[in-house]
Design a protein around this motif. Structure first.
Motif, PDB file in Angstrom:
ATOM      1  N   ALA A 184      -2.215  16.807   9.823  1.00  0.00           N
ATOM      2  CA  ALA A 184      -2.284  15.994  11.039  1.00  0.00           C
ATOM      3  C   ALA A 184      -0.908  15.590  11.530  1.00  0.00           C
ATOM      4  N   GLU A 185       0.079  15.670  10.652  1.00  0.00           N
ATOM      5  CA  GLU A 185       1.427  15.267  11.022  1.00  0.00           C
ATOM      6  C   GLU A 185       2.339  16.472  11.209  1.00  0.00           C
ATOM      7  N   ALA A 186       1.727  17.639  11.386  1.00  0.00           N
ATOM      8  CA  ALA A 186       2.502  18.847  11.659  1.00  0.00           C
ATOM      9  C   ALA A 186       3.139  18.768  13.041  1.00  0.00           C
ATOM     10  N   PRO A 187       4.299  19.377  13.229  1.00  0.00           N
ATOM     11  CA  PRO A 187       4.910  19.419  14.559  1.00  0.00           C
ATOM     12  C   PRO A 187       3.941  20.024  15.585  1.00  0.00           C
ATOM     13  N   GLY A 188       3.821  19.381  16.721  1.00  0.00           N
ATOM     14  CA  GLY A 188       2.962  19.888  17.781  1.00  0.00           C
ATOM     15  C   GLY A 188       1.551  19.344  17.785  1.00  0.00           C
ATOM     16  N   VAL A 189       1.150  18.639  16.737  1.00  0.00           N
ATOM     17  CA  VAL A 189      -0.183  18.040  16.707  1.00  0.00           C
ATOM     18  C   VAL A 189      -0.166  16.746  17.509  1.00  0.00           C
ATOM     19  N   ASN A 224      -4.457  21.550  18.569  1.00  0.00           N
ATOM     20  CA  ASN A 224      -3.987  20.991  17.299  1.00  0.00           C
ATOM     21  C   ASN A 224      -4.159  21.980  16.158  1.00  0.00           C
ATOM     22  N   ALA A 225      -5.277  22.690  16.153  1.00  0.00           N
ATOM     23  CA  ALA A 225      -5.520  23.665  15.086  1.00  0.00           C
ATOM     24  C   ALA A 225      -4.432  24.737  15.073  1.00  0.00           C
ATOM     25  N   LYS A 226      -3.969  25.152  16.245  1.00  0.00           N
ATOM     26  CA  LYS A 226      -2.877  26.120  16.323  1.00  0.00           C
ATOM     27  C   LYS A 226      -1.609  25.570  15.670  1.00  0.00           C
ATOM     28  N   ALA A 227      -1.287  24.320  15.962  1.00  0.00           N
ATOM     29  CA  ALA A 227      -0.092  23.715  15.373  1.00  0.00           C
ATOM     30  C   ALA A 227      -0.241  23.569  13.867  1.00  0.00           C
ATOM     31  N   MET A 228      -1.449  23.233  13.413  1.00  0.00           N
ATOM     32  CA  MET A 228      -1.702  23.124  11.980  1.00  0.00           C
ATOM     33  C   MET A 228      -1.497  24.475  11.300  1.00  0.00           C
ATOM     34  N   MET A 233       0.844  -1.198   0.000  1.00  0.00           N
ATOM     35  CA  MET A 233       0.000   0.000   0.000  1.00  0.00           C
ATOM     36  C   MET A 233       0.877   1.245   0.000  1.00  0.00           C
ATOM     37  N   LYS A 234       0.558   2.155  -0.864  1.00  0.00           N
ATOM     38  CA  LYS A 234       1.339   3.386  -0.963  1.00  0.00           C
ATOM     39  C   LYS A 234       1.089   4.264   0.242  1.00  0.00           C
ATOM     40  N   ARG A 235       2.125   4.813   0.841  1.00  0.00           N
ATOM     41  CA  ARG A 235       1.982   5.648   2.027  1.00  0.00           C
ATOM     42  C   ARG A 235       2.281   7.091   1.689  1.00  0.00           C
ATOM     43  N   LEU A 236       1.522   7.998   2.304  1.00  0.00           N
ATOM     44  CA  LEU A 236       1.740   9.427   2.108  1.00  0.00           C
ATOM     45  C   LEU A 236       2.979   9.860   2.862  1.00  0.00           C
ATOM     46  N   PRO A 237       3.876  10.596   2.250  1.00  0.00           N
ATOM     47  CA  PRO A 237       5.041  11.090   2.983  1.00  0.00           C
ATOM     48  C   PRO A 237       4.617  12.004   4.109  1.00  0.00           C
ATOM     49  N   ILE A 238       5.304  11.934   5.249  1.00  0.00           N
ATOM     50  CA  ILE A 238       4.985  12.797   6.374  1.00  0.00           C
ATOM     51  C   ILE A 238       5.444  14.208   6.071  1.00  0.00           C
ATOM     52  N   LEU A 239       4.442  15.131   6.040  1.00  0.00           N
ATOM     53  CA  LEU A 239       4.743  16.523   5.714  1.00  0.00           C
ATOM     54  C   LEU A 239       5.695  16.619   4.526  1.00  0.00           C
ATOM     55  N   ALA A 240       5.252  16.008   3.449  1.00  0.00           N
ATOM     56  CA  ALA A 240       6.107  15.947   2.265  1.00  0.00           C
ATOM     57  C   ALA A 240       6.531  17.342   1.819  1.00  0.00           C
ATOM     58  N   LEU A 241       7.813  17.491   1.498  1.00  0.00           N
ATOM     59  CA  LEU A 241       8.323  18.765   1.005  1.00  0.00           C
ATOM     60  C   LEU A 241       7.818  18.983  -0.404  1.00  0.00           C
ATOM     61  N   LEU A 242       7.126  20.096  -0.593  1.00  0.00           N
ATOM     62  CA  LEU A 242       6.517  20.365  -1.891  1.00  0.00           C
ATOM     63  C   LEU A 242       7.526  21.060  -2.794  1.00  0.00           C
TER      64      LEU A 242
END
Length: 308
Positions: free
Chosen positions: A102-107, A148-152, A1-10
């Protein structure tokens, strides 16, 4: 299964000087956070309206084109926006990866709860998800916590600054203002819900653990799991038994899903039917929608649980 990169660099490159980046946000609460951070510098495009299930929505050719043409794409997590998680980085969107907030630092992350009935205040931290079985290791409805919203918002500002360095200071200031408003919201809703925080209730699907934890609420079960898959007859029976055992005063349906399951659970009981909406079916998209979403949840809970 393909996994989404964590906070992938765009790697889309910065926007031209003086032009805001083209931004797409997945669902109403994510769009609201992004819109608040962008402020007057630009307007993000909303991909999925609040009337659509965040879990099961399919994408039209026009929506795929919007994703392919974007400089930045923000989502919550493929644990919630399942179809987006499947296409992130694929040819369908010209190889672009999406920023999973959801994978942002602080969430913070809460583990998925098993089964329909739970114990009150059954919240367990997911801890470090690195190496877990993909993003399914935690409940993905992270935006329903003001913290969490603040960290997002902070990560949205950082990603926008990469794409648009000339407006980095404005994005940071807007994220700071969003954080201050989130702190005020936390205090406001905590006071509003204090009289009913010990009253048991049942939700349609397990979308609210972050809200429950943030405000000390006493949910005791969900008709469906965190993906809102239709419940089995066994699960419905377990929830009806939990309702009877706890004397829960309210069972909450959701506007994006079939009402019949909630109606079945409350049949022949004294429980009241209420409505909770985790994504904002009736909200006007924009920077204020996040705070309105949270206030609507609090008002629905207070009204039903207090019997007014």
């Amino acid at each position: 299964m393909k996994r989404l990169p964590i906070l992938a660099l765009l790697l889309f490159g910065a926007a031209p000087a003086g032009a805001a980046p083209k931004v797409v946000a997945s669902i109403v609460p994510v769009h609201a956070i992004v819109a608040a951070v962008m402020g007057e510098k630009g307007t993000p495009e909303l991909l999925l309206s609040g009337q659509m299930s965040e879990h099961a929505a399919s994408l039209s050719p026009q929506q795929l084109a919007a994703l392919a043409g974007a400089d930045l794409i923000f989502m919550a997590t493929p644990n919630v926006e399942i179809r987006l998680g499947q296409i992130s980085g694929s040819e369908a969107v010209e190889g672009k990866a999406f920023v999973a907030l959801a994978e942002a630092p602080g969430v913070s992350h809460l583990k998925l709860r098993e089964g329909g009935p739970w114990e009150a205040h059954d919240h367990e931290e997911a801890g470090n998800i690195e190496g877990a079985e993909g993003v399914s290791a935690y409940n993905g409805h992270v935006w329903l916590s003001p913290a969490n919203a603040k960290a997002m918002a902070a990560t949205v500002a950082a990603e926008l600054a990469k794409a648009d360095p000339g407006n980095a200071a404005a994005y940071a200031a807007n994220a700071a203002a969003f954080a201050e408003e989130s702190d005020r919201l936390q205090v406001e809703i905590a006071a509003q819900l204090a009289p009913v925080k010990d009253k048991p209730f049942i939700v349609f699907h397990d979308a609210y653990p972050y809200f429950e934890q943030a405000f000390g609420l006493s949910a005791v079960g969900s008709i469906a799991d965190s993906t809102a898959e239709p419940p089995s007859a066994k699960r419905l029976g377990e929830i009806r038994a939990k309702l009877a055992a706890t004397g829960a005063g309210c069972v909450f349906r959701e506007p994006q899903f079939d009402d019949r399951f909630a109606a079945t659970v409350v049949e022949d009981s004294s429980a009241r039917l209420g409505v909770l909406d985790a994504v904002g079916a009736d909200l006007t998209p924009g920077p204020g929608a996040y705070f309105q979403l949270m206030r609507n949840l609090a008002a629905s809970l207070k009204t039903c649980l207090s019997g007014t």
